[in-house]
Design a protein around this motif. Sequence first.
Motif, mmCIF file in Angstrom:
data_model
loop_
_atom_site.group_PDB
_atom_site.id
_atom_site.type_symbol
_atom_site.label_atom_id
_atom_site.label_comp_id
_atom_site.label_asym_id
_atom_site.label_seq_id
_atom_site.Cartn_x
_atom_site.Cartn_y
_atom_site.Cartn_z
ATOM 1 N N ILE A 276 0.859 -1.182 0.000
ATOM 2 C CA ILE A 276 0.000 0.000 0.000
ATOM 3 C C ILE A 276 0.901 1.239 0.000
ATOM 4 N N VAL B 165 -0.570 -0.954 -4.674
ATOM 5 C CA VAL B 165 -1.908 -0.359 -4.700
ATOM 6 C C VAL B 165 -1.819 1.002 -4.014
ATOM 7 N N SER C 279 -2.869 4.589 -2.433
ATOM 8 C CA SER C 279 -4.061 5.105 -1.755
ATOM 9 C C SER C 279 -4.473 6.456 -2.316
ATOM 10 N N ARG D 289 -5.015 0.166 -9.456
ATOM 11 C CA ARG D 289 -5.993 0.883 -8.639
ATOM 12 C C ARG D 289 -6.784 -0.124 -7.809
ATOM 13 N N ARG D 290 -7.365 0.345 -6.728
ATOM 14 C CA ARG D 290 -8.063 -0.570 -5.823
ATOM 15 C C ARG D 290 -9.186 -1.317 -6.531
ATOM 16 N N LEU E 268 -8.457 -1.250 1.941
ATOM 17 C CA LEU E 268 -7.005 -1.339 2.059
ATOM 18 C C LEU E 268 -6.411 0.003 2.458
#
Length: 594
Positions: free
Chosen positions: A14, A59, A61, A84-85, A189
């Motif tokens: 992340i 990924v 944020s 991307r998430r 996440l």
Amino acid sequence: MRAGDQTAVVLLVIDRLPPFIPPGARGPSVLLLPLGMGCVFAALLARVRGTQTRRAVVVPSFDFDEAYEQQVRSAVTADVSVLRRDRLAALLAEFEPGDYLLVIDAARWPSAGFDVKALHSVPAHCQGAVHALAVGHDPEATREVVDCDESGRVRRVQRLYQARSWTPLPGAMVCFSMVPARAIGDLPLQSLDELRLALSSRGVLTRDVPFASDIVDLTSEPGLLAANERLVVEQVGDSRPNDSTRAAQIRAGDRCRVHTSARLVGPVVLHDRVTIEQGALIVGPAVIGSGCRVRRGAVVIQSVLLPGTEIADGIQVRHRVIGSNLGSAPAAPQDDLIRPPPLEINEPGPDETDTLLPPPSAPPDHHQRVHLAVKRAADVALAGVGLILVSPLLLLIAIVIKIASRGPVLFAHRRELRGGKEFPCWKFRTMVAGAHDLQRDLYRKNEVDGPQFKLRDDPRVTLVGRFLRETNLDELPQLLNVLLGHMSLVGPRPSPFRENQICVPWRRARLSVRPGITGLWQICRDGRNRADFHQWIYYDLMYVRHFSLWLDIKILLATLLTLGGRWRVPLSWMVPTDHPHFEDASAPAAVCPP
């Protein structure tokens, strides 16, 4: 994602934007921040190497563009995907049911590194998520508890070590997690803590594993500085350089230019395309990011410059993370700059060297190492011969104990040896079975101070045990401990964790050497039946301060001549009287600071 029946592990990172980047500025994300000789992402992959990870998935944020994606992929040589998430679920659908994700938050840097071995022990029949929770790295973190009686008088003061008394969970900080890939789905996440709670609420079996580490926040200036200082010292070194090793304290990347008059006091790391102009001073630990320029007369002390940063003429930067240009100045002519290798560095003068560099580290005490080696050889030889000579006596004592009372012949009590590890300290059993449980009921009758417990007429001691204690024959099985390396013939009295927790400096000193069957305390204490705690501390510290083979020989001879300490030996016979800590008193005071 699988190779036969082997579980595939994919690294999921992340990424975040550090808040110290000015709003609207195109600064690096946490993964791309300078860390040591590379970036955070490169250092992270190096720490998790060997965990059977097949690929890495990032990924962010935050919203990102193609430029960010290209920077992340070019930062490392591993197979990296930036998603991307909302696209992560499609990727997870390709995973096998038994595949796992090693989830790491780039902003949380464990001071002890990423030791993920404990997270791999997931039973095949009971797969679930495993979370490493940071519980701190200080093994001597303590709190004190005062016990009082009904009238308010103090009965005892206990020092409780966190590592032994309880496991602290400061804010439930998750360092990293091993999660079944199919279990994540659309779970959030945003942070590892939220992921841990979401998995539990979804019904995924979770397990928390304590991890002895602190968490460094890479989104804060102090955190990034601390992580860089630790890694730079680890990669470059922190010893005081001499004329032949000063250049070894500097690491320079490709196309770096350093003026001959610039001074670099290591450890310093220069990333690619760094320019250091005339008269500039860099004092480490410092990391200068790629494309940075430090102009004439500028000073950078123990700081981190983010990629592309420019420090103007005469500007001083101390203990900062700088991600924007400070001032402006015309570019220096290229003829005034040189390119390493070799990296030419002006040496500071004698006064500057004393001010800017850490003091030299003390050389190893080879004399003491020889003494320890000879002491160990003598312990093995004497303990082996002693066991052979007294073996008939040992057999006779064992038979008498077995006939006289119920219970085992030997009693193994957990004591602490060198370094604080525990070992079974063997003695002939001198008490009735279950004596340890009875001690709690007898504690109010304790006749000595400190953490010890002693009763002159202890009802738990058997008739045979009383004779063995008076003659010290109950300690003969400790010769086995000497052979196994748990103990020495001479040293501080072996004691359990409960007794060692009262005085931290005393504990550190006495656990720096092997405990002994006999020692200064046994032969110099004021009265055999008295067990003054301050005397115990005092004589243990005196032994550690004056450790030598000659002192061991004198203690062994005094033990034999006094039949195990039946008569007190003056301390002046054992150690020099001109020592600053010498005080041959029956009750020395103030030897343990509060």
